[in-house]
Design a protein around this motif. Structure first.
Motif, PDB file in Angstrom:
ATOM      1  N   ARG A  23       0.852  -1.207   0.000  1.00 17.66           N
ATOM      2  CA  ARG A  23       0.000   0.000   0.000  1.00 17.66           C
ATOM      3  C   ARG A  23       0.880   1.245   0.000  1.00 17.66           C
ATOM      4  NH1 ARG A  23      -3.489  -3.588   2.494  1.00 17.66           N
ATOM      5  NH2 ARG A  23      -5.294  -3.924   1.132  1.00 17.66           N
ATOM      6  N   ASP A  56      -0.293  -6.197  -3.488  1.00 14.57           N
ATOM      7  CA  ASP A  56      -1.699  -5.926  -3.169  1.00 14.57           C
ATOM      8  C   ASP A  56      -2.297  -5.152  -4.335  1.00 14.57           C
ATOM      9  OD1 ASP A  56      -4.206  -5.329  -1.685  1.00 14.57           O
ATOM     10  OD2 ASP A  56      -3.049  -6.123  -0.005  1.00 14.57           O
ATOM     11  N   HIS A  68      -6.965  -9.242  -4.020  1.00 10.24           N
ATOM     12  CA  HIS A  68      -5.914  -8.221  -3.878  1.00 10.24           C
ATOM     13  C   HIS A  68      -4.908  -8.244  -5.031  1.00 10.24           C
ATOM     14  CE1 HIS A  68      -7.127  -6.984   0.185  1.00 10.24           C
ATOM     15  NE2 HIS A  68      -7.393  -8.258   0.403  1.00 10.24           N
ATOM     16  N   VAL A 102     -10.091  -0.871   0.565  1.00  5.41           N
ATOM     17  CA  VAL A 102      -9.845  -2.236   0.102  1.00  5.41           C
ATOM     18  C   VAL A 102     -10.791  -2.536  -1.066  1.00  5.41           C
ATOM     19  CG1 VAL A 102     -10.106  -4.672   0.721  1.00  5.41           C
ATOM     20  CG2 VAL A 102      -9.014  -3.091   2.322  1.00  5.41           C
ATOM     21  N   ASP A 151      -6.763 -14.015   1.297  1.00  5.86           N
ATOM     22  CA  ASP A 151      -7.793 -13.296   2.051  1.00  5.86           C
ATOM     23  C   ASP A 151      -8.740 -12.556   1.113  1.00  5.86           C
ATOM     24  OD1 ASP A 151      -5.509 -11.678   1.411  1.00  5.86           O
ATOM     25  OD2 ASP A 151      -6.435 -10.052   2.540  1.00  5.86           O
ATOM     26  N   GLU A 152      -9.919 -12.316   1.618  1.00  2.00           N
ATOM     27  CA  GLU A 152     -10.891 -11.422   0.989  1.00  2.00           C
ATOM     28  C   GLU A 152     -11.035 -11.668  -0.516  1.00  2.00           C
ATOM     29  OE1 GLU A 152     -10.679  -7.621   3.937  1.00  2.00           O
ATOM     30  OE2 GLU A 152      -9.039  -7.765   2.523  1.00  2.00           O
ATOM     31  N   TRP A 156      -3.974 -16.561   4.899  1.00  2.00           N
ATOM     32  CA  TRP A 156      -4.877 -15.935   5.873  1.00  2.00           C
ATOM     33  C   TRP A 156      -5.989 -16.920   6.234  1.00  2.00           C
ATOM     34  CZ3 TRP A 156      -2.927 -11.862   8.158  1.00  2.00           C
ATOM     35  CH2 TRP A 156      -1.975 -11.092   7.473  1.00  2.00           C
ATOM     36  N   TRP A 187      -6.911 -14.013  11.546  1.00  2.00           N
ATOM     37  CA  TRP A 187      -6.988 -12.552  11.703  1.00  2.00           C
ATOM     38  C   TRP A 187      -8.399 -12.098  12.054  1.00  2.00           C
ATOM     39  CZ3 TRP A 187      -9.618  -9.146   8.207  1.00  2.00           C
ATOM     40  CH2 TRP A 187     -10.124  -9.762   7.049  1.00  2.00           C
ATOM     41  N   TYR A 194      -3.868  -5.877  15.104  1.00  2.00           N
ATOM     42  CA  TYR A 194      -3.830  -5.040  13.900  1.00  2.00           C
ATOM     43  C   TYR A 194      -3.279  -3.661  14.255  1.00  2.00           C
ATOM     44  CZ  TYR A 194      -5.480  -8.008  10.197  1.00  2.00           C
ATOM     45  OH  TYR A 194      -5.551  -8.964   9.232  1.00  2.00           O
ATOM     46  N   ASP A 254      -2.500  -1.293  12.441  1.00  2.00           N
ATOM     47  CA  ASP A 254      -2.969  -0.126  11.679  1.00  2.00           C
ATOM     48  C   ASP A 254      -4.185   0.520  12.351  1.00  2.00           C
ATOM     49  OD1 ASP A 254      -4.445  -2.444  10.956  1.00  2.00           O
ATOM     50  OD2 ASP A 254      -5.082  -1.531   9.062  1.00  2.00           O
ATOM     51  N   MET A 255      -4.696  -0.108  13.423  1.00  2.00           N
ATOM     52  CA  MET A 255      -5.787   0.513  14.172  1.00  2.00           C
ATOM     53  C   MET A 255      -5.226   1.665  15.016  1.00  2.00           C
ATOM     54  SD  MET A 255      -8.408  -1.209  13.284  1.00  2.00           S
ATOM     55  CE  MET A 255      -7.994  -2.279  11.904  1.00  2.00           C
ATOM     56  N   GLN A 265      -6.869   3.108  11.298  1.00  2.00           N
ATOM     57  CA  GLN A 265      -8.190   2.520  11.086  1.00  2.00           C
ATOM     58  C   GLN A 265      -8.898   2.345  12.433  1.00  2.00           C
ATOM     59  OE1 GLN A 265      -9.072   1.357   7.901  1.00  2.00           O
ATOM     60  NE2 GLN A 265      -7.171   0.800   6.859  1.00  2.00           N
ATOM     61  N   TRP A 291     -11.876  -0.017  12.227  1.00  2.00           N
ATOM     62  CA  TRP A 291     -12.905  -1.041  11.980  1.00  2.00           C
ATOM     63  C   TRP A 291     -12.813  -2.213  12.957  1.00  2.00           C
ATOM     64  CZ3 TRP A 291     -11.338  -5.952  10.979  1.00  2.00           C
ATOM     65  CH2 TRP A 291     -10.101  -6.154  10.349  1.00  2.00           C
ATOM     66  N   TRP A 340      -0.778  -2.999   8.331  1.00  2.00           N
ATOM     67  CA  TRP A 340      -1.273  -2.615   7.003  1.00  2.00           C
ATOM     68  C   TRP A 340      -1.011  -1.134   6.838  1.00  2.00           C
ATOM     69  CZ3 TRP A 340      -2.317  -6.778   4.285  1.00  2.00           C
ATOM     70  CH2 TRP A 340      -2.698  -7.943   4.949  1.00  2.00           C
ATOM     71  N   GLU A 361      -2.266   1.284   4.404  1.00  2.00           N
ATOM     72  CA  GLU A 361      -3.060   2.239   3.618  1.00  2.00           C
ATOM     73  C   GLU A 361      -2.881   3.656   4.159  1.00  2.00           C
ATOM     74  OE1 GLU A 361      -4.312  -0.642   4.820  1.00  2.00           O
ATOM     75  OE2 GLU A 361      -5.909  -1.440   3.540  1.00  2.00           O
TER      76      GLU A 361
HETATM   77  C1  TNX Z   1      -8.018  -6.347   6.013  1.00  2.00           C
HETATM   78  S1  TNX Z   1      -6.479  -8.526   7.057  1.00  2.00           S
HETATM   79  C2  TNX Z   1      -7.116  -6.834   5.076  1.00  2.00           C
HETATM   80  C3  TNX Z   1      -6.176  -5.883   4.469  1.00  2.00           C
HETATM   81  C4  TNX Z   1      -6.416  -4.463   4.893  1.00  2.00           C
HETATM   82  C5  TNX Z   1      -6.732  -4.405   6.359  1.00  2.00           C
HETATM   83  C6  TNX Z   1      -6.922  -3.004   6.845  1.00  2.00           C
HETATM   84  C7  TNX Z   1      -6.472  -9.005   5.705  1.00  2.00           C
HETATM   85  C8  TNX Z   1      -6.023 -10.348   5.557  1.00  2.00           C
HETATM   86  N1  TNX Z   1      -6.920  -8.160   4.777  1.00  2.00           N
HETATM   87  O1  TNX Z   1      -6.240  -5.984   3.070  1.00  2.00           O
HETATM   88  O2  TNX Z   1      -5.259  -3.749   4.629  1.00  2.00           O
HETATM   89  O3  TNX Z   1      -7.890  -5.138   6.604  1.00  2.00           O
HETATM   90  O4  TNX Z   1      -7.046  -2.963   8.227  1.00  2.00           O
END
Ligand code: TNX
Length: 517
Positions: free
Chosen positions: A181, A210, A269, A295, A332-333, A363, A380, A405, A407-408, A418, A420, A452, A454
């Motif tokens: 990022r 990513d 990603h 994201v 992930d995701e 993940w 996670w 995390y 980045d929080m 963040q 979230w 992370w 961002e």
């Molecule tokens: C979730 S955690 C993600 C990342 C983002 C992050 C931001 C994970 C495996 N994927 O792509 O950067 O949240 O907090």
């Protein structure tokens, strides 16, 4: 059994003890200098303060040979910078007035013994890892100025006499840096590697790809970096590591007993890859680069005729320059992939990883897929996925967002970060148990905290988000659950701040801690 502190040696009111008296040289037996009480992070299994102190002087030598030499040299190099002393490294066995490093095969993996007496210092371990961690404890016993990179005059380099016996709870104690990022240079990453080592963290996971960037040179697919590496979140110039840069990081980390874990994140990603090559897209045209903060998790075109060749090529190149046994495949995701396609792809990808004689890490979503043991799922978010992974023969890395995390935001006062997963203050990063109920320590490789990026644009912001929370995570991974206590950690962190100050780390001086000046 812990902290039988005999603090007599540090009482400033005792006759003969004055911090204004700087010893000149030589024998330290009845040194007048004052040593601070021992305060180590992570907290060791056993520590007993003893009477007296050892003073490091211009005549102190470091005694080591064979496999202990490299660690001895690193210790000497570090201490020469701040003390200005020669600290020669020589073979021998005479500990008197010296620091001696040696092996003792009866000690546990990564464990060590550290004995500081007025006459000398002995470090022993069964393996090179343990010996290196012993030197990190030794440095935490010295005045914090020993972390400076230039000579600090007028410091009494005194260590309290102490006996430490230590070994980690988990073999995996890590941090992740998302260099996709926002890109971070080799020098910036090396600086964090040194900080990892100070905290006995032994894994550095680099999130190399990513949606917003591709950060590692792939010789057979050069546009990945030429295009995919050309920008980052916010549209800055991005960057990437050449394979030589990457190997330099692997070696730098290895010398500090840290294993580098590369991650290429598929099938989600994958936007930067699809922006680099038209053939990875159904219409044959590369996507526009994505530089947003949110994201999006663009999926690979799993049916594409070039897609699997592409994935196999990039992993083959990375495996070739990665000496460690693990490849992190992301996973992930994967919001663009249907679950069956996702499973089939992951199973195929595990074959690619195994063909390189490596083990797959993904993940926690990989817990939805039937994979062959051994494999590792990084928990996670979804505990059910994590439990499925264990039921399927896998092991876990604990990185639950609410605690790990980085980045929080710490708290409401922070201007970026963040939310979230909620605020993650230092206590949240410390006071949690990695092993899920019903599972066992053996189901867990250990603990890892991801950063992370961002919202993390530069080194100062990285320092702020990582420290001191990563010190808390290091103790979660190292110290037995029964020996961990937030109030106790908070007190030691107050002392630790001066170490971070001397290292020029721009950590968050959280109000949870009564930082010592
Ligand atoms: C979730 S955690 C993600 C990342 C983002 C992050 C931001 C994970 C495996 N994927 O792509 O950067 O949240 O907090």
């Amino acid at each position: 059994m812990y902290f039988l502190l005999l603090l007599a040696c540090t009482d400033p009111d005792k006759p003969g003890h004055s911090d204004s008296e700087i010893p000149e040289s030589g024998d330290s037996g009845d040194s007048p200098a004052m040593a601070a009480p021992p305060s180590l992070i992570p907290r060791p299994s056993r520590m007993e303060a003893q009477e007296g102190s050892f003073v490091l002087t211009a005549t102190t030598g470091i005694i080591a040979s064979g496999d202990a030499l490299a660690t001895a040299e690193l210790l000497a190099e570090g201490l020469r910078l701040s003390t200005g002393y020669p600290l020669p490294v020589t073979p021998g066995s005479d500990a008197s007035g010296n620091i001696i490093l040696d092996f003792d095969s009866s000690l546990p993996p990564e464990g060590y013994k550290l004995l500081v007496t007025p006459d000398g210092i002995t470090l022993t371990a069964a393996d090179g890892d343990g010996l290196f961690w012993a030197t990190q404890s030794l440095r935490q016993l010295l005045p914090p100025e020993n972390f400076q990179k230039k000579v600090v005059p007028d410091v009494a380099w005194v260590l309290p006499a102490v006996e430490v016996e230590d070994a980690p709870r988990f073999g995996w104690r890590g941090g992740m840096i998302d260099v996709a990022r926002h890109f971070f240079t080799v020098e910036e990453v090396k600086r964090q590697i040194d900080l990892f080592a100070l905290h006995k963290l032994n894994r550095l996971h680099l999130h190399l790809t990513d949606d917003q960037g591709w950060r590692i040179e792939i010789l057979s697919w050069p546009q990945l970096t030429a295009i995919g590496g050309s920008t980052e979140v916010g549209g800055g110039e991005g960057g990437f590591y050449t394979q030589a840069d990457y190997q330099e990081l692997v070696a730098y980390a290895a010398a500090r007993h840290i294993l580098l874990i590369p991650e290429l994140d598929f099938p989600g990603h994958a936007h930067a890859a699809r922006a680099s090559y038209g053939e990875l897209n159904p219409d044959g045209l590369p996507l526009d680069l994505y530089t947003g903060e949110g994201v999006i998790s663009t999926g690979l075109w799993l049916d594409g005729p070039s897609t699997r060749d592409f994935v196999e090529d990039v992993w083959t190149e990375i495996a070739t320059i990665t000496p460690g046994p693990y490849l992190h495949v992301g996973g992930d995701e994967a919001i663009d992939s249907d679950p069956d396609d996702y499973s089939a792809f992951l199973q195929w990808l595990q074959g690619v990883v195994q063909a390189q004689d490596k083990s797959l890490i993904g993940w926690d979503e990989v817990g939805t897929v039937e994979l062959e043991a051994p494999f590792i799922a990084q928990y996670w978010w979804n505990a059910e996925n994590a439990r499925n992974a264990v039921a399927g023969g896998g092991q876990l890395i604990a990185s639950p967002a609410a605690h790990c995390y980085l980045d929080m935001k710490y708290d409401r006062s922070n201007s970026f970060g963040q939310v979230w997963a909620g605020y993650v203050n230092v206590e949240d990063a410390y006071a949690w148990e990695p092993v899920l109920s019903g599972l066992e320590d053996a189901d867990f490789m250990g603990v890892e905290a991801p950063l992370w990026t961002e919202m993390v644009t530069d080194e100062a912001q990285m320092d702020f988000m990582l420290w001191p929370r990563l010190a808390a995570e290091a103790e979660v991974g190292w110290t037995a659950a029964a020996d961990r206590d937030w109030e106790d950690f908070r007190g030691r962190l107050a002392t630790h701040g001066a170490r971070l100050d001397n290292l020029n780390v721009g950590y968050y001086a959280s109000p949870e801690v009564e930082w010592q000046p």
